[in-house]
Design an enzyme around this catalytic site. Structure first.
Site, short mmCIF file in Angstrom:
data_model
loop_
_atom_site.label_atom_id
_atom_site.label_comp_id
_atom_site.label_asym_id
_atom_site.label_seq_id
_atom_site.Cartn_x
_atom_site.Cartn_y
_atom_site.Cartn_z
N ARG A 4 32.86 13.17 54.53
CA ARG A 4 33.89 14.12 54.15
C ARG A 4 33.21 15.36 53.58
NH1 ARG A 4 36.47 12.32 49.11
NH2 ARG A 4 35.52 14.14 48.17
N HIS A 54 38.53 15.76 48.71
CA HIS A 54 39.41 14.64 49.07
C HIS A 54 40.77 15.20 49.47
CE1 HIS A 54 42.06 11.22 48.88
NE2 HIS A 54 42.71 11.79 47.89
N TYR A 66 31.46 14.64 41.04
CA TYR A 66 30.91 13.31 41.35
C TYR A 66 29.86 13.26 42.46
CZ TYR A 66 34.80 13.72 44.72
OH TYR A 66 35.65 14.15 45.69
#
Lengths: 328, 360
Positions: free
Chosen positions: B258, B262, B271
């Site tokens: 990805r 998100h 993160y």
């Protein structure tokens, strides 16, 4: 015409609908070879084969989601959850998808399925086998929740539920499964979902109940007539949602005194909605506070004490007397 | 011997056909005709550019939250390219390019993300389910649909998408189990994009591959390079053919990444490192597919430039069409429609009360 138990009557409905419509399929845990733990699906696999009577793996969410998929494709699945106490993991599938796919897709996809499950206490069962939590389902937009009370209406309502174009939760009062028999016609019979029934006419007090509570309610009505000369009008809801408020609001306008009986816990139970509708639509006719005879807001105890939880004839009679005695 | 290795029916293969530099393994190269290859390329490019356009629209407040697909073009388009029109697509929420391939209008995608339910509506006769938001729940539907196809004697296939995070959800396991038991014509596509919001792939499951989860359910599983359109296509073609032939389900793990957020409500800097993202840039699915097509003399820089301009115009037209549709959607009572086939009396009362609030 034969005298059947509710188990036999539901079996008859399944049998006849499967015979009539090859899109009707049955699935669930132990519903095939074993005929269901209550034998509701007995014999279906022999007549219709394992492709239409599916013994599934032990997974309630799987059963619901799998049935939703079948319904999306055009089948009419009748899925069984073995006990309503295990249905909560299937709830997510029903709430997130079964109830919403018609709206989400703008009508392209529909979910004409029935999720059957036995509910309620009174059969000396283990924990998680005796709950009455119809409010969860009834609170969900897009689902219909039906609760029959006798062999004959269980049969006719199930036929209607199977033919309904929308998902129906079919909550079967297991305490009434074999408790009594009733004449059930051989020829097919339906009963409209969303309609209640006046099962006893009277002018003094309206008692609204459904499912397994119909028996103690009718017994209480007999006792009130016999002992006090009171004429109760008794309404069997049959469908919890969409709730038919026309009959009970009209009845309230006649009697002015109302009692609601349900086995489900009291707070936020179906009684709360019923009474609100009464207040909204028949307020000026009410002559006494509307009373509820319900389960307590506790987990139903194991079988030594379950009848202390369940509304019985005595609790209904005494609540009726208090309602009748009320003077403003 | 009381203790020995158990031979399982299936092994787990890893499949890569185009390496990251676009060099093809000609022994494994699937047989796809030239027009189809170009269609696939166009769809990947359109998917990428549309995604970029939507991100801009979101950042400027014109549409709401959505889940970008950047980097996952090959892993979804390589798979749906194997479907026939009558087959069923069961998406999660990160398959926008696949949905467009299957006929969803870009203006409807925009409409849905701009907060109009009408955008998710599906035309009659189209076998693409709407986006499913609760993670993994849709997998069961693809199994039920597959069962119904089989019962009706149809040679059709249901293909379901979900991510690596979804493989921790019970419904995905129940779906795989049911598919195995009932041998349904279901193709499970797991787009392993390495991140479920902030949870990295290694923290989602200790399983060495996600593909191997297929073994527990008695179905073949394969891990494909998800940024290699040819590998995804080859794996999916095998799975679709198997399903259509009545030989049951298949699980495909597409290893992809990805590249973006998100959803637009997410900040990946919290993160994951930029270095990790940079590393995956080298494995871009479109770059290598273009190299392959150029090597086959199917594509040139000029042709790419012309295509980019064509796509730009197409997206521009879709945005215009979407703005026009939004202006036309003035009926606010749609929420009362399609709750049930027939509106029950209490809903009719509520609709009437709502209409009164509009006119007062």
């Amino acid at each position: 015409m034969a005298k059947l138990t509710m188990v036999q009557a539901i079996n008859l409905a399944l049998h006849q609908e499967m015979k009539k419509d090859e899109d009707v399929v049955v699935l669930g845990e132990d519903v095939g070879v074993d005929g269901g733990v209550f034998r509701v699906t007995d014999g279906l696999i022999d007549e219709f084969g394992e492709e239409r009577v599916m013994d599934t793996p032990l997974a309630e969410s799987g059963i619901a989601g799998f049935a939703i998929g079948m319904a999306l494709y055009g089948l009419k699945p009748v899925a069984e959850i073995q006990f309503s106490g295990f249905a909560y993991i299937a709830f997510h599938q029903m709430e997130a998808h079964a109830a919403r796919l018609r709206g989400r897709s703008g009508g392209r996809f529909t979910v004409p399925m029935v999720l059957r499950m036995p509910y309620g206490g009174g059969v000396r069962a283990l924990e998680h086998h005796s709950e009455s939590r119809e409010a969860y389902w009834a609170h969900t937009p897009g689902l219909k929740t039906v609760i029959p009370s006798t062999p004959r209406n269980a049969r006719s309502l199930l036929v209607s539920a199977i033919r309904d174009p929308d998902p129906v939760i079919f909550y079967e009062p297991k305490a009434s499964y074999r408790a009594f028999k009733e004449e059930v016609p051989d020829e097919e019979e339906t009963f409209p979902i969303g309609e209640s029934q006046i099962v006893r006419e009277g002018d003094d007090l309206t008692v609204i109940a459904y499912g397994a509570m119909m028996r103690p309610t009718l017994e209480a009505a007999d006792k009130l007539k016999e002992d006090d000369g009171i004429d109760c009008e008794v309404i069997d809801l049959l469908t919890i949602s969409p709730l038919d408020d026309a009959k009970f609001t009209k009845s309230a306008q006649k009697t002015g005194r109302i009692l609601v009986v349900h086995e489900a816990p009291r707070s936020f139970g179906p009684g709360a909605e019923i009474i609100t509708r009464l207040v909204e639509k028949s307020f000026v006719y009410l002559e006494a506070p509307v009373r509820r005879v319900t389960g307590y807001d506790v987990v139903i105890p194991l079988y030594q004490r379950e009848f202390d939880y369940l509304p019985g004839v005595d609790r209904i009679v005494s609540a009726a007397r208090e309602t009748l005695d009320f003077k403003a | 011997m009381p203790r020995k290795k158990i031979d399982l029916k299936y092994d787990i293969d890893y499949l890569s056909i185009l390496d990251k530099d676009g060099e093809v393994d000609s022994d494994l190269e699937p047989d796809i005709d030239d027009d189809r290859l170009l269609d696939l390329h166009r769809a990947m490019l359109l998917g990428r550019r549309f995604d970029e356009r939507m991100l801009k629209l979101q950042r400027s407040g014109k549409i709401g939250t959505f889940a970008p697909i950047h980097g996952q073009e090959a892993s979804q388009l390589g798979a749906v390219a194997c479907l026939e029109e009558e087959d069923w697509l069961v998406p999660s929420f990160r398959e926008t390019a696949a949905e467009i391939w299957r006929g969803k209008a870009m203006e409807n995608v925009l409409l849905a993300y701009a907060g109009f339910n009408e955008g998710a509506h599906v035309p009659k006769g189209v076998n693409n389910l709407p986006v499913s938001v609760p993670v993994g729940t849709q997998a069961l539907h693809a199994v039920g649909i597959g069962y119904a196809m089989k019962l009706k004697g149809k040679k059709e296939v249901a293909m379901v998408f979900f991510g690596d995070g979804a493989t921790s959800e019970g419904d995905v396991h129940e779906a795989m189990n049911f598919a195995g038991v009932f041998q349904t014509p279901t193709v499970f596509i797991c787009q392993n994009n390495h991140w479920a919001i902030s949870i990295k792939r290694s923290h989602q499951t200790r399983s060495e591959t996600i593909a191997q989860k297929a073994l527990a359910y008695g179905m073949p599983g394969i891990q494909a390079d998800g940024n290699d359109a040819l590998a995804v296509y080859a794996a999916a073609k095998e799975a679709v053919d198997r399903a259509r032939a009545g030989d049951g389900p298949t699980f495909i793990e597409c290893v992809t990444y990805r590249m973006s957020v998100h959803t637009t409500a997410d900040d990946p800097k919290r993160y994951r490192s930029d270095e990790e993202v940079e590393k995956w840039k080298e494995r871009d699915p479109i770059d290598r597919f273009q190299k392959y097509l150029k090597d086959k003399d199917l594509l040139s820089d000029d042709a790419i430039e012309a295509l980019e301009s064509e796509i730009k115009d197409e997206i521009k037209a879709a945005v215009k069409g979407w703005e026009k549709r939004m202006a036309e959607l003035t009926d606010k009572t749609g929420m009362f429609d399609n709750v049930f086939a027939e509106m029950p009396p209490y809903l009719a009362e509520q609709k009437e009360a709502f209409e009164k609030t509009l006119s007062s």
